[in-house]
Design a protein around this motif. Structure first.
Motif, PDB file in Angstrom:
ATOM      1  N   SER A 143       0.847  -1.201   0.000  1.00 57.74           N
ATOM      2  CA  SER A 143       0.000   0.000   0.000  1.00 57.74           C
ATOM      3  C   SER A 143       0.875   1.241   0.000  1.00 57.74           C
ATOM      4  CB  SER A 143      -0.904   0.011   1.236  1.00 57.74           C
ATOM      5  OG  SER A 143      -1.787  -1.073   1.204  1.00 57.74           O
ATOM      6  N   PRO A 144       1.271   1.723  -1.179  1.00 55.64           N
ATOM      7  CA  PRO A 144       2.076   2.949  -1.205  1.00 55.64           C
ATOM      8  C   PRO A 144       1.228   4.163  -0.807  1.00 55.64           C
ATOM      9  CG  PRO A 144       1.540   2.252  -3.430  1.00 55.64           C
ATOM     10  CD  PRO A 144       0.997   1.206  -2.516  1.00 55.64           C
ATOM     11  N   GLU A 145       1.885   5.157  -0.276  1.00 55.16           N
ATOM     12  CA  GLU A 145       1.225   6.412   0.109  1.00 55.16           C
ATOM     13  C   GLU A 145       1.644   7.495  -0.868  1.00 55.16           C
ATOM     14  OE1 GLU A 145      -0.759   6.854   2.853  1.00 55.16           O
ATOM     15  OE2 GLU A 145      -0.610   4.745   3.479  1.00 55.16           O
ATOM     16  N   GLY A 147       3.382  10.589  -1.975  1.00 57.77           N
ATOM     17  CA  GLY A 147       4.635  11.159  -1.483  1.00 57.77           C
ATOM     18  C   GLY A 147       5.745  10.121  -1.354  1.00 57.77           C
ATOM     19  N   ASP A 148       5.393   8.821  -1.397  1.00 63.84           N
ATOM     20  CA  ASP A 148       6.426   7.771  -1.367  1.00 63.84           C
ATOM     21  C   ASP A 148       7.252   7.817  -2.645  1.00 63.84           C
ATOM     22  OD1 ASP A 148       5.475   6.948   1.050  1.00 63.84           O
ATOM     23  OD2 ASP A 148       4.548   5.091   0.322  1.00 63.84           O
ATOM     24  N   ARG A 149       8.453   7.308  -2.543  1.00 67.74           N
ATOM     25  CA  ARG A 149       9.328   7.221  -3.719  1.00 67.74           C
ATOM     26  C   ARG A 149       8.869   6.067  -4.601  1.00 67.74           C
ATOM     27  NH1 ARG A 149      12.074  10.858  -6.311  1.00 67.74           N
ATOM     28  NH2 ARG A 149      13.799   9.989  -7.484  1.00 67.74           N
ATOM     29  N   ASP A 151       9.009   2.886  -6.660  1.00 63.70           N
ATOM     30  CA  ASP A 151       9.889   1.719  -6.651  1.00 63.70           C
ATOM     31  C   ASP A 151       9.487   0.806  -7.810  1.00 63.70           C
ATOM     32  OD1 ASP A 151      11.387  -0.542  -6.214  1.00 63.70           O
ATOM     33  OD2 ASP A 151      10.761  -0.833  -4.135  1.00 63.70           O
ATOM     34  N   HIS A 155       6.079  -1.125  -7.801  1.00 66.66           N
ATOM     35  CA  HIS A 155       5.051  -0.237  -8.333  1.00 66.66           C
ATOM     36  C   HIS A 155       5.019  -0.304  -9.856  1.00 66.66           C
ATOM     37  CE1 HIS A 155       6.118   2.314  -4.541  1.00 66.66           C
ATOM     38  NE2 HIS A 155       5.339   1.278  -4.238  1.00 66.66           N
ATOM     39  N   THR A 166       6.215  18.776  -5.748  1.00 69.63           N
ATOM     40  CA  THR A 166       6.689  17.387  -5.659  1.00 69.63           C
ATOM     41  C   THR A 166       8.039  17.260  -6.342  1.00 69.63           C
ATOM     42  OG1 THR A 166       5.622  16.722  -7.725  1.00 69.63           O
ATOM     43  CG2 THR A 166       4.336  16.492  -5.696  1.00 69.63           C
ATOM     44  N   GLU A 170       8.141  10.874  -7.342  1.00 66.62           N
ATOM     45  CA  GLU A 170       7.269  10.670  -6.182  1.00 66.62           C
ATOM     46  C   GLU A 170       5.911  10.138  -6.625  1.00 66.62           C
ATOM     47  OE1 GLU A 170       6.685  14.074  -3.728  1.00 66.62           O
ATOM     48  OE2 GLU A 170       8.726  14.042  -2.929  1.00 66.62           O
ATOM     49  N   VAL A 171       5.304   9.332  -5.781  1.00 68.98           N
ATOM     50  CA  VAL A 171       3.954   8.839  -6.035  1.00 68.98           C
ATOM     51  C   VAL A 171       2.980   9.978  -5.756  1.00 68.98           C
ATOM     52  CG1 VAL A 171       2.174   7.213  -5.268  1.00 68.98           C
ATOM     53  CG2 VAL A 171       4.555   6.456  -5.487  1.00 68.98           C
ATOM     54  N   ASP A 177      -3.850  -1.125  -4.889  1.00 69.59           N
ATOM     55  CA  ASP A 177      -2.792  -1.708  -4.062  1.00 69.59           C
ATOM     56  C   ASP A 177      -2.114  -2.854  -4.808  1.00 69.59           C
ATOM     57  OD1 ASP A 177      -3.251  -0.038  -1.894  1.00 69.59           O
ATOM     58  OD2 ASP A 177      -4.772  -1.362  -1.028  1.00 69.59           O
TER      59      ASP A 177
END
Length: 199
Positions: A143-145, A147-149, A151, A155, A166, A170-171, A177
């Motif tokens: 479950s990425p949020e 602002g996460d990098r 990957d 992802h 941003t 960034e996500v 999910d």
């Protein structure tokens, strides 16, 4: 007349009788086939030949033993992988069910949430139960949020867009999910990614 007798006696002396010839031949045959007359390999040559044969057979045996051990190890590894990852197809087929329930909860408008509180709680409870069952079999949620990098191992970038405030990579949005089974990716998380901010 005397000449004829002389010739006959000379011929008789030169040509032995049939019985004597046969006896002589058999004696010669016995002499030829005697162990002393045959050229047998010496003991050293026989030992060397047997040692060579032994080495060849030992090499074949060791190769067969190694092949059997490799087959056993392969079989054990395949069995472990079947136990560990055998349910991956079923788990992958259940993922859209989870996605649809999550979308159903998210689609309820804020002003209707109170009126449909029991229904929403029932759907959320079903989602949690589904995740618990999947978790028992080694399935975890990615479950990425925002602002996460990003990957690339976990992802899947569905789109890329410039977003002020941003950093590139960034996500900026999570569409679905992801899921991982033990150490294998079942499905990457579907995300939107920021590109270089617009000037």
């Amino acid at each position: 007349m005397n000449d004829t007798k002389t010739k006959r006696s000379v011929a008789e002396e030169e040509v032995p009788k049939t019985e004597e010839r046969i006896a002589g031949s058999s004696e010669e045959l016995i002499d030829i086939t005697s162990p002393e007359a045959l050229e047998d390999p010496s003991d050293d040559e026989r030992i060397a030949a047997l040692e060579t044969e032994r080495d060849v057979l030992q090499d074949k045996f060791m190769r067969a033993l190694a092949d059997a051990e490799n087959a056993r190890k392969r079989s054990d590894r395949d069995r472990r992988e079947a136990e560990r990852y055998g349910g991956s197809r079923l788990a992958r087929d259940l993922l859209p069910v989870f996605d649809n329930m999550k979308r159903a909860v998210a689609a309820v408008p804020e002003d209707a949430r109170e009126a449909n509180k029991a229904l929403i709680e029932g759907v959320e409870l079903t989602m949690r139960e589904l995740l618990n069952v999947l978790g028992k079999h080694g399935v975890r949620v990615i479950s990425p949020e925002v602002g996460d990098r990003f990957d690339p191992q976990l992802h899947d970038a569905m789109f890329e867009a410039p977003m002020p405030g941003t950093v590139a990579g960034e996500v900026i949005q999570v569409e679905a999910d992801g899921f991982i089974l033990h150490d294998r990716l079942l499905r990457p998380a579907k995300v939107g990614v920021s590109s270089t901010p617009a000037s």
